[in-house]
Write a protein that holds these residues in place. Structure first.
Motif, mmCIF file in Angstrom:
data_model
loop_
_atom_site.group_PDB
_atom_site.id
_atom_site.type_symbol
_atom_site.label_atom_id
_atom_site.label_comp_id
_atom_site.label_asym_id
_atom_site.label_seq_id
_atom_site.Cartn_x
_atom_site.Cartn_y
_atom_site.Cartn_z
ATOM 1 N N ASP A 29 0.868 -1.184 0.000
ATOM 2 C CA ASP A 29 0.000 0.000 0.000
ATOM 3 C C ASP A 29 0.903 1.231 0.000
ATOM 4 O OD1 ASP A 29 -1.780 2.097 0.907
ATOM 5 O OD2 ASP A 29 -3.197 0.581 1.517
ATOM 6 N N LYS A 32 -1.329 -1.553 -4.474
ATOM 7 C CA LYS A 32 -2.138 -0.326 -4.591
ATOM 8 C C LYS A 32 -1.197 0.759 -5.091
ATOM 9 C CE LYS A 32 -5.232 -0.098 -0.988
ATOM 10 N NZ LYS A 32 -5.682 0.416 0.335
ATOM 11 N N VAL A 55 -9.369 -2.504 1.003
ATOM 12 C CA VAL A 55 -9.871 -3.831 0.636
ATOM 13 C C VAL A 55 -9.755 -4.801 1.814
ATOM 14 C CG1 VAL A 55 -9.437 -3.612 -1.848
ATOM 15 C CG2 VAL A 55 -7.607 -4.396 -0.359
HETATM 16 O O1 HPA Z 1 -6.458 -1.872 1.795
HETATM 17 C C1 HPA Z 1 -6.034 -2.491 2.817
HETATM 18 N N1 HPA Z 1 -6.820 -3.400 3.463
HETATM 19 C C2 HPA Z 1 -6.417 -4.068 4.563
HETATM 20 N N2 HPA Z 1 -5.219 -3.905 5.101
HETATM 21 C C3 HPA Z 1 -4.390 -3.033 4.515
HETATM 22 N N3 HPA Z 1 -3.131 -2.685 4.856
HETATM 23 C C4 HPA Z 1 -2.747 -1.776 3.970
HETATM 24 N N4 HPA Z 1 -3.699 -1.514 3.070
HETATM 25 C C5 HPA Z 1 -4.753 -2.298 3.383
#
Ligand code: HPA
Ligand SMILES: O=P(O)(O)OC[C@H]1O[C@H](OP(=O)(O)OP(=O)(O)O)[C@H](O)[C@@H]1O
Length: 233
Positions: A154, A182, A206
């Protein structure tokens, strides 16, 4: 694109908690199988190349003075031998557990399993930017090939921290397999380019297949976008 009707909602999750379904169990299993093949082929090729250059695989040698074929000496190059030790596959607890469990069963190269627990999200939907090691791996990674298995890349804080921590221990290589990337949220200056990626996803929070919000939704066998009202209150 799948719909909510394509997946089963367990009794602990209401349909309105999920805005859309991104990947069904079948889609995930098929993608993970492909990743397993891609990763296995990569290491097979990489290790074969590492053994080239006459370091190990010369079956015979010729004596220049007598022209007699002599048996080659036993492999003694320690660097070549070390490259053949099993791949160390590192699972990042807790979110990556389902992905790791499915992926390692699709690998055809020999692999050892290790586990780390890192945390930066707490019970929220944004990274604190401050990554904590809650559990470290137990094995010496020096001169070994390491593959980190992550559920999601992320912001990149977690992966940057883990790669740096492992590299500091002198491995032969550190590579990364992430199921979800992401890309829009990943901080460019962290310089992360995962070698193996399952899916590039949009900028949405998500859940499912290990991914949680406040420890919920990990058990979903599919991946979906969490409705913002769940975390905005
Ligand atoms: O989009 C996400 N969802 C769940 N956990 C996470 N950790 C970083 N991004 C996310
Ligand atoms: O790229 P980043 O923004 O750093 O986010 C990615 C990390 O966030 C989640 O972990 P979390 O800290 O929520 O722990 P968990 O795996 O136990 O849920 C996820 O499992 C990744 O490890």
């Amino acid at each position: 694109m799948p719909t909510k009707d394509d997946v089963i909602f367990p009794s602990c999750v209401n349909r309105d908690e999920i805005d859309e379904v991104l990947y069904t169990p079948d889609m995930i299993q098929s993608r993970v199988r492909d990743l397993g093949v891609e990763i296995s082929n990569f290491y097979d090729d990489d290790w074969r190349e590492g053994e080239g250059g006459g370091r190990i695989e010369t079956p015979t040698s010729t004596s220049a003075s007598t022209n007699i074929i002599l048996p080659s000496p036993p492999p003694s190059s320690s660097s070549s031998s070390r490259r053949r030790l099993p791949l160390i596959v590192v699972c990042t607890l807790r979110g990556a557990v389902p992905f790791f469990a499915d992926l390692v069963r699709c690998l055809t190269v020999e692999a050892e399993w290790e586990f780390v627990a890192l945390s930066s999200y707490g019970d929220g939907t944004d990274s604190s930017g401050c990554v904590e090691t809650l559990l470290d791996i137990r094995i010496d990674v020096s001169d070994r090939d390491v593959l980190i298995v992550e559920d999601i890349l992320d912001t990149g804080h977690t992966l940057r921290y883990l790669i740096d921590a492992l590299r500091a221990r002198g491995p032969n290589s550190v590579r990364t397999a992430v199921l979800l990337h992401k890309t829009e949220r990943t901080i460019g200056s962290l310089g992360l380019v995962p070698e193996f990626v399952g899916y590039v996803i949009p900028n949405a929070f998500v859940v499912g297949y290990g991914l949680d919000y406040a420890q919920r939704y990990r058990c979903l066998p599919w991946i979906g976008v969490l409705a913002p009202w769940v975390y905005n209150g």
